[in-house]
Scaffold this active site. Structure first.
Site, PDB file in Angstrom:
ATOM      1  N   ASP A 171       0.858  -1.191   0.000  1.00 51.55           N
ATOM      2  CA  ASP A 171       0.000   0.000   0.000  1.00 51.55           C
ATOM      3  C   ASP A 171       0.894   1.240   0.000  1.00 51.55           C
ATOM      4  O   ASP A 171       2.084   1.145  -0.250  1.00 51.55           O
ATOM      5  CB  ASP A 171      -0.957  -0.015   1.200  1.00 51.55           C
ATOM      6  N   ASP A 172       0.326   2.380   0.300  1.00 50.60           N
ATOM      7  CA  ASP A 172       1.111   3.602   0.236  1.00 50.60           C
ATOM      8  C   ASP A 172       1.811   3.896   1.555  1.00 50.60           C
ATOM      9  O   ASP A 172       1.801   5.015   2.067  1.00 50.60           O
ATOM     10  CB  ASP A 172       0.219   4.774  -0.188  1.00 50.60           C
TER      11      ASP A 172
END
Ligand code: PRX
Length: 695
Positions: free
Chosen positions: A565-566
């Site tokens: 994910d980020d």
């Protein structure tokens, strides 16, 4: 917050150079026999180590694991019975859970209805069992020669004095207390004092900036903030109280006022006369706490009452308040500590993590003290005064278990073997690694040079959310593969799923999820149960989604490959790219920013920021520095970008979404692998970015 379509491809994120799943021919070396070389895929425990280990064979592990998943309630109840409970749980309701969001609200409860106190179990019980004279905490200061220690009896007295003070000033069960302290003994003391009276501590890492601290104060509205005036870290002095003052001013502007700022006078860093002071709010710890009684009644709390809040980064700019409760967390951290490090009462244990992170909560304070261990707390920096400091400390205290992060291993490895070999290190028995994947070459150096090929390495994969270890090689039981976190802990049922959320069996790569709850699991995000469900339980219905990519090889070993994910992992510190971006865009000359992680030799990942400036603003070295300073001031020095890449524009889809996949490739200079750029609103942006790569 995130759906599977927002995730990066697992393959593209893989920075595990180990060739997971590609082991054809197994070369083995036995612990203590010889050096592990590039060709050795398996490190076997020696018969000598295994014989005296708590779990001495694969078979024993497998039997216990089977029991833990066939009958979790029975397995964990038996272990929980070794702790002190004021009231026991209902044997028919040991665990109640719903992890499947399609079936209603997600909830996890363990031992609900039972009452206990974690401080009582971690401190009082050892004293009443006759171990009051055993050292609970050894403390090593920033300067060599500066040290201290507390026995379990002394720890109990200190905890009770602070707990009595907190009660006196009106802190009650369920109230939040923010602790912003460096690694002084007062930090675990403060955590335990809160737990003793049922207050909910929220430790904020003392490397966070005033803004980050204010954000956390505003979110959890503590009655009191506990800090110290200043701290020395290596050659630098950091004025913590000034940071707290700024944070409190900022919180007051948001209508959150804190009544008391309890300040420990850290004389080795700063005298009280030099400390800025606000009468009526600020109180010196040394002026009040020692006057309170060394007895303080324990507040018996429900197993499901909150123990602490710890803020961590997610994929949006706002940190998440991960909430852990009491009973399950207590049982889980104590049990994982015991088995992961093959803990023996004679051990001297040192974890280099700061209590500001989850590792310091579970494996500096709670897990070890619940086992009655002697724990070393180190205030300083591992390379001060030189790169031999860690091994000097190991020899000084005869440390037997040394638990650290790959980033430290890599940075010390760069300094050369001499710093290590100068010290004996013969007390070491077990090594541990946490925070990020450990690359095989760092693993081998840690194993061969630091541990003299004698000590197994517990590579523990887990998260703030999981409370305790999830996947790790139990020393003595398993042959190890350098770089693999190996097998799940008791009760943990990992599942590797594909993009569609379908579980994949056997040798594979995919997204790492967990099928059932475990006692140490977090129960919610403070004040935002919806975000809890959306972030962790919505991407793959029926599972807890970890945010990590993972492979399983043909022997069933798990290999963690990093975040999908980020979120990026810099020196084992978890940082949301969105947090860094929002700090950058707050700079008056910044129009837009996009941050990605890039492989970094020492830190694991570095922070790479693409920055678009406002119309007409020229690039300059001064501006680059000022942008970096903005991030340091808003988040903390550990989040400072390693690279600012000037970007006349960012690659966006026609709907305006930034294509981070392309930015990651540019950042890592994999320019031949940019993939399809035809869907970009303006494909020309990519060439402009490449042209500016080294400006
Ligand atoms: O990506 C994984 C990585 O660290 C993340 C969790 O970060 P945090 O909540 O800050 O907790 C760090 C300490 C537990 C995970 O999602 N991570 C942690 N340990 C390992 C790891 N990656 C690979 N191997 C590990 N041993």
């Amino acid at each position: 917050e995130l759906g599977p379509s927002d995730l990066c491809h697992v393959e593209s994120m893989s920075h595990n150079p180990s060739g997971a799943g590609k082991i054809n021919k197994l070369n083995a070396v036995i612990l203590g026999d010889s050096l592990a070389s590039e060709e050795d895929d398996l490190i076997l425990p020696s018969a000598q180590f295994s014989q005296s280990a708590l779990i001495s064979s694969q078979q024993q592990y497998e039997n216990m694991y089977k029991k833990s998943v066939d009958d979790p309630a029975g397995f964990w109840s038996e272990i929980a019975s070794e702790f002190y409970w004021k009231e026991k749980w209902n044997p028919n309701e040991v665990c109640k859970e719903n992890l499947d969001i399609t079936k209603g609200q997600v909830s996890i409860e363990w031992f609900k209805g039972a009452s206990t106190n974690i401080c009582y179990n971690a401190v009082d019980l050892h004293v009443s069992a006759g171990n009051g004279d055993k050292v609970a905490i050894y403390w090593e200061g920033n300067e060599p020669g500066q040290d201290g220690q507390l026995t379990y009896s002394q720890l109990l007295d200190s905890v009770c004095q602070l707990a009595s003070y907190l009660k006196e000033v009106g802190v009650r069960k369920g109230d939040a207390v923010i602790i912003y302290l460096p690694m002084l003994m007062e930090l675990p003391i403060a955590m335990l004092a809160c737990a003793r009276i049922g207050a909910v501590h929220s430790v904020v890492f003392a490397g966070f900036s005033a803004e980050s601290l204010a954000q956390r104060i505003i979110d959890c509205k503590p009655k009191i903030v506990i800090t110290c005036n200043a701290v020395r870290r290596g050659p630098k002095v950091i004025f913590l109280k000034d940071i707290v003052d700024t944070a409190l001013t900022e919180s007051a502007k948001n209508n959150v006022s804190v009544d008391i700022c309890l300040t420990y006078e850290n004389t080795s860093a700063m005298k009280r006369e030099e400390t800025k002071w606000q009468d009526g709010r600020d109180v010196w710890w040394q002026d009040v706490v020692p006057n309170f009684p060394t007895k303080c009644d324990v507040e018996w709390v429900d197993a499901e009452d909150p123990l602490f809040l710890l803020y961590t980064s997610g994929s949006t700019g706002k940190p998440k308040g991960v909430l852990h409760t009491t009973g399950g967390y207590m049982v889980y951290t104590a049990t994982t500590f015991k088995y992961a490090f093959d803990y023996k009462p004679s051990d001297i244990y040192w974890c280099t993590a700061d209590c500001g992170w989850i590792t310091g909560h579970s494996y500096v304070t709670y897990g070890p003290l619940l086992n009655g261990a002697s724990v070393l707390v180190f205030e300083g920096a591992p390379n001060y005064p030189d790169a031999g400091r860690c091994w000097d400390i190991v020899d000084k205290y005869k440390v037997t278990i040394f638990y650290t992060a790959p980033t430290l291993v890599r940075s010390l490895m760069r300094e050369g073997d001499e710093f290590v070999k100068h010290y004996s290190r013969k007390s070491l028995r077990v090594l541990g690694s946490v925070g990020e994947p450990i690359n095989p070459s760092a693993w081998r150096w840690f194993f061969n040079v630091v541990g003299d090929s004698r000590c197994p390495i517990s590579d523990t994969w887990w998260q703030t959310e999981t409370g305790g270890f999830m996947i790790l090689p139990i020393p003595g039981a398993w042959p190890q593969k350098p770089g693999s976190a190996t097998f799940p802990f008791f009760g943990v049922q990992p599942a590797i799923v594909d993009e569609k959320g379908k579980e994949i069996e056997g040798e594979c790569s995919g997204y790492l999820c967990i099928k059932k709850s475990w006692p140490g699991a977090f129960r919610t995000l403070f004040g935002d149960h919806e975000r809890y469900e959306t972030t962790y339980f919505k991407p793959f219905a029926g599972y807890y989604f970890t945010g990590d990519g993972c492979s399983r090889d043909k022997d069933g070993y798990y290999w963690l490959t990093g975040r999908v994910d980020d979120v990026i992992n810099v020196s084992g510190h978890r940082i949301g790219t969105a947090e860094v971006e929002s700090a950058l865009v707050s700079h008056p000359q910044c129009a837009e920013a996009a941050v990605v992680g890039v492989e970094h030799e020492v830190k694991g990942q570095g922070i790479y920021a693409f920055v678009t400036l406002k119309e007409g603003v020229p690039y300059s070295e001064g501006l680059r520095k000022s942008l970096i300073l903005t991030v340091r001031n808003q988040i903390g020095a550990f989040a400072a970008p390693d690279k600012i890449h000037w970007a006349p524009g960012l690659p966006k889809t026609r709907s305006g979404k930034i294509m981070r996949r392309i930015l990651r490739k540019i950042a890592s200079r994999q320019l031949n692998e940019l993939g399809d750029t035809s869907t970009l609103a303006d494909p020309g942006v990519v060439d402009q970015l490449i042209a500016l790569a080294d400006c």
